[in-house]
Design a protein around this motif. Structure first.
Motif, PDB file in Angstrom:
ATOM      1  N   VAL A 263      -5.630  10.308   8.879  1.00  0.00           N
ATOM      2  CA  VAL A 263      -4.718   9.837   9.909  1.00  0.00           C
ATOM      3  C   VAL A 263      -3.899  11.025  10.402  1.00  0.00           C
ATOM      4  N   GLU A 264      -3.800  11.180  11.710  1.00  0.00           N
ATOM      5  CA  GLU A 264      -2.964  12.256  12.272  1.00  0.00           C
ATOM      6  C   GLU A 264      -1.658  11.649  12.751  1.00  0.00           C
ATOM      7  N   LYS A 265      -0.548  12.225  12.269  1.00  0.00           N
ATOM      8  CA  LYS A 265       0.756  11.721  12.672  1.00  0.00           C
ATOM      9  C   LYS A 265       1.545  12.849  13.303  1.00  0.00           C
ATOM     10  N   SER A 266       2.425  12.504  14.231  1.00  0.00           N
ATOM     11  CA  SER A 266       3.388  13.500  14.673  1.00  0.00           C
ATOM     12  C   SER A 266       4.705  12.772  14.840  1.00  0.00           C
ATOM     13  N   GLY A 267       5.678  13.137  14.009  1.00  0.00           N
ATOM     14  CA  GLY A 267       6.975  12.458  14.005  1.00  0.00           C
ATOM     15  C   GLY A 267       6.804  10.999  13.643  1.00  0.00           C
ATOM     16  N   SER A 268       7.272  10.120  14.532  1.00  0.00           N
ATOM     17  CA  SER A 268       7.198   8.691  14.225  1.00  0.00           C
ATOM     18  C   SER A 268       5.980   8.033  14.872  1.00  0.00           C
ATOM     19  N   GLN A 269       5.044   8.837  15.344  1.00  0.00           N
ATOM     20  CA  GLN A 269       3.880   8.295  16.029  1.00  0.00           C
ATOM     21  C   GLN A 269       2.588   8.590  15.267  1.00  0.00           C
ATOM     22  N   LEU A 275     -12.713   8.888  11.732  1.00  0.00           N
ATOM     23  CA  LEU A 275     -13.578   7.917  11.064  1.00  0.00           C
ATOM     24  C   LEU A 275     -14.765   8.633  10.429  1.00  0.00           C
ATOM     25  N   ALA A 276     -15.069   8.229   9.230  1.00  0.00           N
ATOM     26  CA  ALA A 276     -16.200   8.837   8.534  1.00  0.00           C
ATOM     27  C   ALA A 276     -17.340   7.847   8.457  1.00  0.00           C
ATOM     28  N   VAL A 284     -10.633   9.130  16.863  1.00  0.00           N
ATOM     29  CA  VAL A 284     -10.260   8.070  17.790  1.00  0.00           C
ATOM     30  C   VAL A 284      -8.762   8.137  18.024  1.00  0.00           C
ATOM     31  N   GLN A 285      -8.413   8.449  19.276  1.00  0.00           N
ATOM     32  CA  GLN A 285      -7.015   8.673  19.597  1.00  0.00           C
ATOM     33  C   GLN A 285      -6.458   7.455  20.314  1.00  0.00           C
ATOM     34  N   GLY A 286      -5.195   7.141  20.062  1.00  0.00           N
ATOM     35  CA  GLY A 286      -4.622   5.977  20.727  1.00  0.00           C
ATOM     36  C   GLY A 286      -3.137   6.134  20.968  1.00  0.00           C
ATOM     37  N   ASP A 353      10.402  -0.189   6.981  1.00  0.00           N
ATOM     38  CA  ASP A 353      10.465   0.945   6.042  1.00  0.00           C
ATOM     39  C   ASP A 353       9.326   1.940   6.202  1.00  0.00           C
ATOM     40  N   SER A 354       8.699   2.024   7.365  1.00  0.00           N
ATOM     41  CA  SER A 354       7.589   2.971   7.464  1.00  0.00           C
ATOM     42  C   SER A 354       7.895   4.105   8.448  1.00  0.00           C
ATOM     43  N   ARG A 355       8.895   3.913   9.304  1.00  0.00           N
ATOM     44  CA  ARG A 355       9.276   4.906  10.315  1.00  0.00           C
ATOM     45  C   ARG A 355       8.134   5.257  11.269  1.00  0.00           C
ATOM     46  N   ILE A 356       7.188   4.351  11.434  1.00  0.00           N
ATOM     47  CA  ILE A 356       6.159   4.576  12.444  1.00  0.00           C
ATOM     48  C   ILE A 356       6.429   3.623  13.603  1.00  0.00           C
TER      49      ILE A 356
END
Lengths: 396, 406
Positions: A263-269, A275-276, A284-286, A353-356
């Motif tokens: 999973v690629e995260k940047s800040g709260s996103q 996918l393997a 897959v970007q969204g 509690d996940s900050r996403i």
């Protein structure tokens, strides 16, 4: 195959697929990622909304405050079920029923199951016990014993047809053959069955089930209904088929047989998931993500001796107290504590509690859903899927 | 020993997806043939599961399994185990070596093409266990392997090796040459080096040694090009599955992983070029209603339906995607007398789904699917690239290339 989407849905079950339909209808570019087919072959294909009481919508008011239905609200629930019915009738799999009234279907054990919306092939499955029921079975059919049913109803009879094959899949396949269907109908006509309803295990075809069913009913001029069988259950498969075709029609991209590898995260996103599978991995970007991976059985949650984890994004999982407190002397008492576990969400279906900020959660992975206890499986999945899609669609 | 089978919870979704067990009661389905029976198997014992050969390796069970069990892989290993220890029927031996069969047939193509439809030929083939319900594909003298081997500018930034596979090579070399020229017209350097059968027919007929021999040779050639910055392009979805799944998997070929990670379906590659703005083509309208029959092995590749993504961009093209049916032919599977009944039944069902939407033509990536379904539906069948090339032939003239000029 890499791709960029407005919304990426993780999980191809009832909830994920309905969220995808809702988002695609809003004009969003959607992808669904699934590790495989949902276990629709275990489903009766019926939509349970809330089993307690006569009116499922009324019953929602008496549910605990933290139940997902309370987040959805009555209007969205009604609208989402209506949306489901529209989609399915477009896909040759019309559903009947009233969201304000529960109904019963006959099970292969001869008992009743309470549900709300049913495939049109089970429209007449709710009968009065005085009425005559004639059960049709098939020679050596696996896991279907008409005596379970006839022994419970005094006013009943049974006839056996030789289909030449014995599994639900293979009999269903035969029913889509014109010649076979005609043979079956003329055999039925020659039986001299007393006035009443005719019950047939749910093997009346796969893709053209409604046509097969309508033809049999019309030819006999009787009330005919299907009894859902042990797996693989045709009505469940038809349900999945209908929704999947609805997605394909709406241009939703399906990433099937793929698992999230990173999973690629940047800040709260969340930016993207990788996918393997066999061959090259796919990125897959969204703009937004919906988590609909289901509970323990579906692999959305994983339990170890001392903890439970969420398998895609490692979100915090709510567990109802210590393991020792989950025991109950009454084995059959409804509502095991573990059913309460899952992901806690706020009013907008974001995990707490996940900050996403661009992740929304729906379906049976939600905490406090207690699907078995309340008899709200597919209904809850549809409602939370559409509700999460509504919030998410405004942002993506 | 692979212990994946222990993840099976007996949900039967694989059984629901199995085309063979639906029409042939002798095959117990992927659950019993795969994870269930696997518990009683040992690498040291000779396989006695005669019915294991009834599996057509469509991989539908594998795609559907939510628990990562891969029944098709378990069955494939058992098929190989069985094939290695038992006498293999003549038909299996012939089809395992269909590469050599094609090579011979293409040399004497005018004779073969005339002999194949004859009653006497059919009767002889039937005696040898080869089914003749389907007209055999035509062979051509001017195969792809005897065609011009490269196209496009040497200094193009995009370079590909075209792994065309036996069907294009022997039966549709015209389409192969069109694909080659099409790629070149996109500003891509195309090379078609010497290559052999991908190995899948041999593997499917229980002959892993032959499969491995083919695969080793291909992998060595392809890996050499990959090291020099080339990507591998395939159009046949079964070849693609062999390259991506079986080379690093059951065949354990050196450089298998490298080949697997650098192979692209043609349409996937075109989409990639568009995404990278290497090409910005203008799609010309193509006014047709088409049924797109998804080959089982395209599903198994797990790359989605890239051709469908391109079809969306073609004005006037109305596409209905059909992915629930296996055509039943499954390469050489349906050409065996023992499987004829299964193949015919499945073919009729799949063709009915196509006829039901009343299309102008049917589209499928797989040559075998096209043969089978055109036969049973009576509707002309084309490869998706044929539509794509038609739509882009004009559209390319106006587009600007960032790549090398051709």
């Amino acid at each position: 195959m890499n791709g960029t989407y407005d919304v990426v849905i993780i999980g191809g079950g009832m909830s994920g697929m309905m969220a995808a339909v809702a988002l695609a209808d809003m004009g969003r570019k959607v992808a669904v990622v699934s590790r495989g087919d949902p276990v629709c072959c275990l489903s009766t294909g019926c939509i349970d909304v809330l089993a307690a009481g006569n009116d499922p919508l009324e019953g929602i008011g008496s549910l605990p405050d933290n139940h997902p239905y309370r987040l959805v609200g009555e209007d969205t629930l009604k609208a989402s079920l209506e949306m489901f019915r529209t989609v399915m009738s477009e896909e040759r799999g019309a559903y009947v029923g009233d969201v304000h009234a529960n109904r019963r279907i006959l099970t292969p054990l001869g008992r009743h199951k309470i549900t709300c919306l049913v495939p049109v092939t089970m429209e007449f499955a709710d009968f009065h016990s005085d009425e005559y029921i004639h059960v049709i079975s098939f020679n050596e059919m696996k896991d279907f014993y008409p005596n379970y049913i006839t022994s419970r109803y005094k006013n009943s009879g049974c006839s056996i047809f030789d289909a030449g094959v014995s599994t639900t899949m293979s009999i269903a396949e035969r029913f889509e053959n014109r010649q076979f269907l005609e043979e079956f109908i003329s055999w039925l006509k020659g039986l001299d069955i007393p006035e009443g309803r005719i019950a047939i295990p749910a093997v009346l075809g796969m893709h053209f089930a409604v046509n097969v069913y309508n033809e049999i009913s019309a030819e006999l001029g009787r009330k005919v209904f299907e009894i859902p069988t042990l797996p693989p259950s045709m009505p469940g498969l038809r349900l999945f088929d209908g929704l999947k075709n609805a997605l394909l029609k709406r241009g939703v991209n399906l990433y099937w047989g793929k698992e999230i590898y990173s999973v690629e995260k940047s800040g709260s996103q969340i930016e993207a998931v990788t996918l393997a599978g066999a061959g090259r991995s796919a990125r897959v970007q969204g703009n937004a993500f919906i988590l609909a991976t289901g509970s323990f059985v579906s692999g959305g949650l994983h339990a170890s001796m001392d903890a439970a984890t969420e398998t895609a994004f490692d979100l915090p999982v709510y567990l109802p107290g210590k393991r020792e407190s989950w025991f109950n002397d009454d084995f059959f008492a409804p509502g095991h504590a573990i059913e309460k576990s899952g992901i806690c969400v706020d009013q907008s279906f974001r995990p707490v509690d996940s900050r996403i900020e661009n992740l929304f959660v729906c379906g049976s992975i939600l905490a406090f859903s207690e699907v078995m206890k309340y008899g709200c499986g597919h209904g809850m999945a549809i409602a939370t899927g559409v509700a999460a899609a509504n919030v998410c669609g405004e942002l993506a | 020993m692979n212990l994946d089978f222990q993840h099976c919870i007996r949900c039967t979704i694989c059984v629901a997806n199995c085309p063979v067990s639906r029409v042939n009661p002798d095959f117990p389905g992927p659950k019993q043939a795969g994870p269930d029976a696997e518990r009683f198997r040992s690498d040291d014992e000779t396989s006695i599961d005669k019915w294991i050969r009834l599996c057509s390796q469509c991989k539908r069970c594998e795609v559907s399994c939510p628990y990562g069990v891969n029944p098709a892989q378990i069955i494939l290993r058992e098929q190989v185990q069985y094939g290695g220890k038992h006498f293999r029927p003549l038909a299996s031996r012939v089809f395992a070596n269909n590469y050599w069969l094609g090579a011979v047939n293409s040399v004497i193509a005018p004779i073969v093409n005339r002999l194949a439809p004859m009653k006497l030929t059919k009767r002889i083939l039937n005696v040898f266990g080869i089914s003749t319900y389907l007209p055999f594909p035509r062979f051509h003298i001017h195969t792809l392997s005897r065609s011009w081997r490269w196209k496009g500018h040497r200094k193009s930034r995009k370079k590909v090796v075209f792994f065309y596979g036996c069907f294009l090579n022997y039966n549709r070399p015209d389409l192969g040459r069109d694909v080659r020229d099409f790629l070149a017209s996109l500003g891509v350097r195309v090379i078609m080096p010497r290559q052999v059968c991908c190995g899948l027919p041999a593997l499917g007929n229980g002959d892993i040694e032959t499969a491995r021999k083919f695969a080793r040779k291909n992998a060595r050639i392809l890996a050499g090009y990959i090291d020099r910055g080339y990507d591998v392009i395939y159009t046949c979805t079964s070849c693609g599955l062999a390259l991506t799944q079986d080379y690093p998997g059951i065949l354990e070929v050196p450089h298998g992983r490298k080949v697997s990670e650098n192979s692209y379906n043609l349409h996937e590659y075109v989409l990639k070029l568009m995404e990278e703005h290497y090409i910005e083509p203008v799609f010309e309208p193509f006014h047709r209603r088409v049924a797109y029959h998804i080959p089982c092995h395209l599903r198994a590749l797990g790359i989605g339906y890239p051709a469908a993504g391109l079809f969306e961009k073609i004005p006037g093209l109305e596409v209905v995607i059909l992915e629930d049916n296996c055509c039943g032919l499954s390469g050489s599977y349906g050409f065996k007398r023992s499987n004829e009944d299964t193949a015919v039944r499945l073919g009729i069902t799949a063709a009915r789904a196509i006829k039901d939407i009343d299309p102008d033509m049917l589209v499928s990536d797989c040559g075998a699917c096209r043969m089978q379904l055109a036969h049973f539906s009576g509707i002309p069948a084309v490869d998706p690239s044929e539509i794509l090339i038609k739509s882009l032939k004009e559209g390319l003239k106006g587009s600007r290339f960032q790549g090398g000029k051709n």
